[in-house]
Enzyme design. Structure first.
Site, PDB file in Angstrom:
ATOM      1  N   GLY A  19       0.724  -1.117   0.089  1.00 18.93           N
ATOM      2  CA  GLY A  19       0.182  -0.012  -0.044  1.00 18.93           C
ATOM      3  C   GLY A  19       0.858   1.399   0.055  1.00 18.93           C
ATOM      4  O   GLY A  19       2.143   1.079  -0.447  1.00 18.93           O
ATOM      5  N   CYS A  20       0.205   2.317   0.423  1.00 12.76           N
ATOM      6  CA  CYS A  20       1.112   3.563   0.560  1.00 12.76           C
ATOM      7  C   CYS A  20       2.355   3.504   1.271  1.00 12.76           C
ATOM      8  O   CYS A  20       2.579   2.910   2.217  1.00 12.76           O
ATOM      9  CB  CYS A  20       0.390   4.787   1.233  1.00 12.76           C
ATOM     10  SG  CYS A  20       1.130   6.137   1.495  1.00 12.76           S
ATOM     11  N   PHE A  21       3.442   3.901   0.489  1.00 11.28           N
ATOM     12  CA  PHE A  21       4.656   3.563   1.295  1.00 11.28           C
ATOM     13  C   PHE A  21       4.920   4.398   2.334  1.00 11.28           C
ATOM     14  O   PHE A  21       5.825   4.111   3.328  1.00 11.28           O
ATOM     15  CB  PHE A  21       6.043   3.875   0.401  1.00 11.28           C
ATOM     16  CG  PHE A  21       5.942   5.065  -0.747  1.00 11.28           C
ATOM     17  CD1 PHE A  21       5.295   6.276  -0.360  1.00 11.28           C
ATOM     18  CD2 PHE A  21       6.460   4.775  -1.824  1.00 11.28           C
ATOM     19  CE1 PHE A  21       5.497   7.266  -1.252  1.00 11.28           C
ATOM     20  CE2 PHE A  21       6.629   5.921  -2.672  1.00 11.28           C
ATOM     21  CZ  PHE A  21       5.901   7.181  -2.336  1.00 11.28           C
ATOM     22  N   TRP A  22       4.175   5.500   2.760  1.00 15.57           N
ATOM     23  CA  TRP A  22       4.409   6.222   4.002  1.00 15.57           C
ATOM     24  C   TRP A  22       3.971   5.395   5.231  1.00 15.57           C
ATOM     25  O   TRP A  22       4.713   5.301   6.121  1.00 15.57           O
ATOM     26  CB  TRP A  22       3.538   7.470   3.973  1.00 15.57           C
ATOM     27  CG  TRP A  22       3.761   8.563   3.018  1.00 15.57           C
ATOM     28  CD1 TRP A  22       4.875   8.960   2.141  1.00 15.57           C
ATOM     29  CD2 TRP A  22       2.751   9.829   2.803  1.00 15.57           C
ATOM     30  NE1 TRP A  22       4.665   9.773   1.444  1.00 15.57           N
ATOM     31  CE2 TRP A  22       3.287  10.391   1.915  1.00 15.57           C
ATOM     32  CE3 TRP A  22       1.451   9.915   3.033  1.00 15.57           C
ATOM     33  CZ2 TRP A  22       2.817  11.546   1.169  1.00 15.57           C
ATOM     34  CZ3 TRP A  22       0.778  11.208   2.769  1.00 15.57           C
ATOM     35  CH2 TRP A  22       1.450  11.778   1.875  1.00 15.57           C
ATOM     36  N   CYS A  23       3.097   4.522   4.836  1.00 17.05           N
ATOM     37  CA  CYS A  23       2.497   3.714   6.094  1.00 17.05           C
ATOM     38  C   CYS A  23       3.571   2.575   6.308  1.00 17.05           C
ATOM     39  O   CYS A  23       4.022   2.224   7.350  1.00 17.05           O
ATOM     40  CB  CYS A  23       1.501   3.103   5.862  1.00 17.05           C
ATOM     41  SG  CYS A  23      -0.113   4.139   5.661  1.00 17.05           S
TER      42      CYS A  23
END
Length: 186
Positions: A19-23
């Site tokens: 998913g989102c790489f920030w997470c």
């Protein structure tokens, strides 16, 4: 640095898309034995794409994190177990409200040992029916990796009060710390 090879002092690398790489980055910077985490793009057909290009879903890239880890401190199996707990590996091209091929679940390996471990864990999870649905995580050789723009690196650390970080990344970090406290950095 060549992916998946020893990178000095016995370190290895693996690339994960959850998913989102920030997470994903927000969790793995907390893991003992992981010495470096870099947000990036992998397994698409455009060389060095921009975030804006990847967001269109037309480059084939996945938002990923490149992990450099010390196998003397944490095993690849443990890293993959954490990975499967902090995202939903049963949804194709989606994580929560984020949808598109850039959010697919993926393990991108560089060695036959990484491939075998990833395939074994996916098979075990499917055999155990742990998630109630089949795991759709792709297991492929790493291809066309590039680092994301600097403003994406350490995003959660730099922006803990940003809405997405508070609503999505923060709870993933808390889940990791509760479920895998033995692997959490002090």
């Amino acid at each position: 640095m060549e992916q998946g090879k020893f990178t000095g002092a016995g370190l290895e690398t693996i690339i994960l898309g959850g998913g989102c790489f920030w997470c994903t980055e927000a969790v793995f910077v907390q893991v003992r034995g992981i010495t470096d985490v870099e947000s990036g793009y992998s397994n698409g057909h455009v060389n060095k794409p921009t975030y804006e290009q990847v967001c269109t879903g037309t480059t084939g890239h996945n938002e990923v994190v490149k992990l450099v880890y010390d196998p003397a401190q944490i095993s690849l199996r443990a890293i993959l177990e954490i990975f499967f707990v902090i995202h939903d590996p049963t949804t194709l091209n989606r994580q929560g409200n984020d949808s598109g091929t850039q959010y697919r679940s993926g393990i991108y390996y560089s060695t036959p040992e990484q491939k075998q471990m990833a395939e074994d864990i996916v098979r075990e999870l499917n055999d155990q029916k742990l998630f109630g649905k089949p795991v759709v995580t792709e297991v492929l050789p790493v291809a066309n990796y590039s680092a994301a723009e600097e403003y994406h690196q350490d995003f959660f650390e730099k922006n803990p009060n940003q809405g997405y970080c508070m609503a999505v990344a923060g709870p993933k970090v808390a889940k990791f710390r509760k479920t895998f406290s033995e692997y959490a950095k002090a």
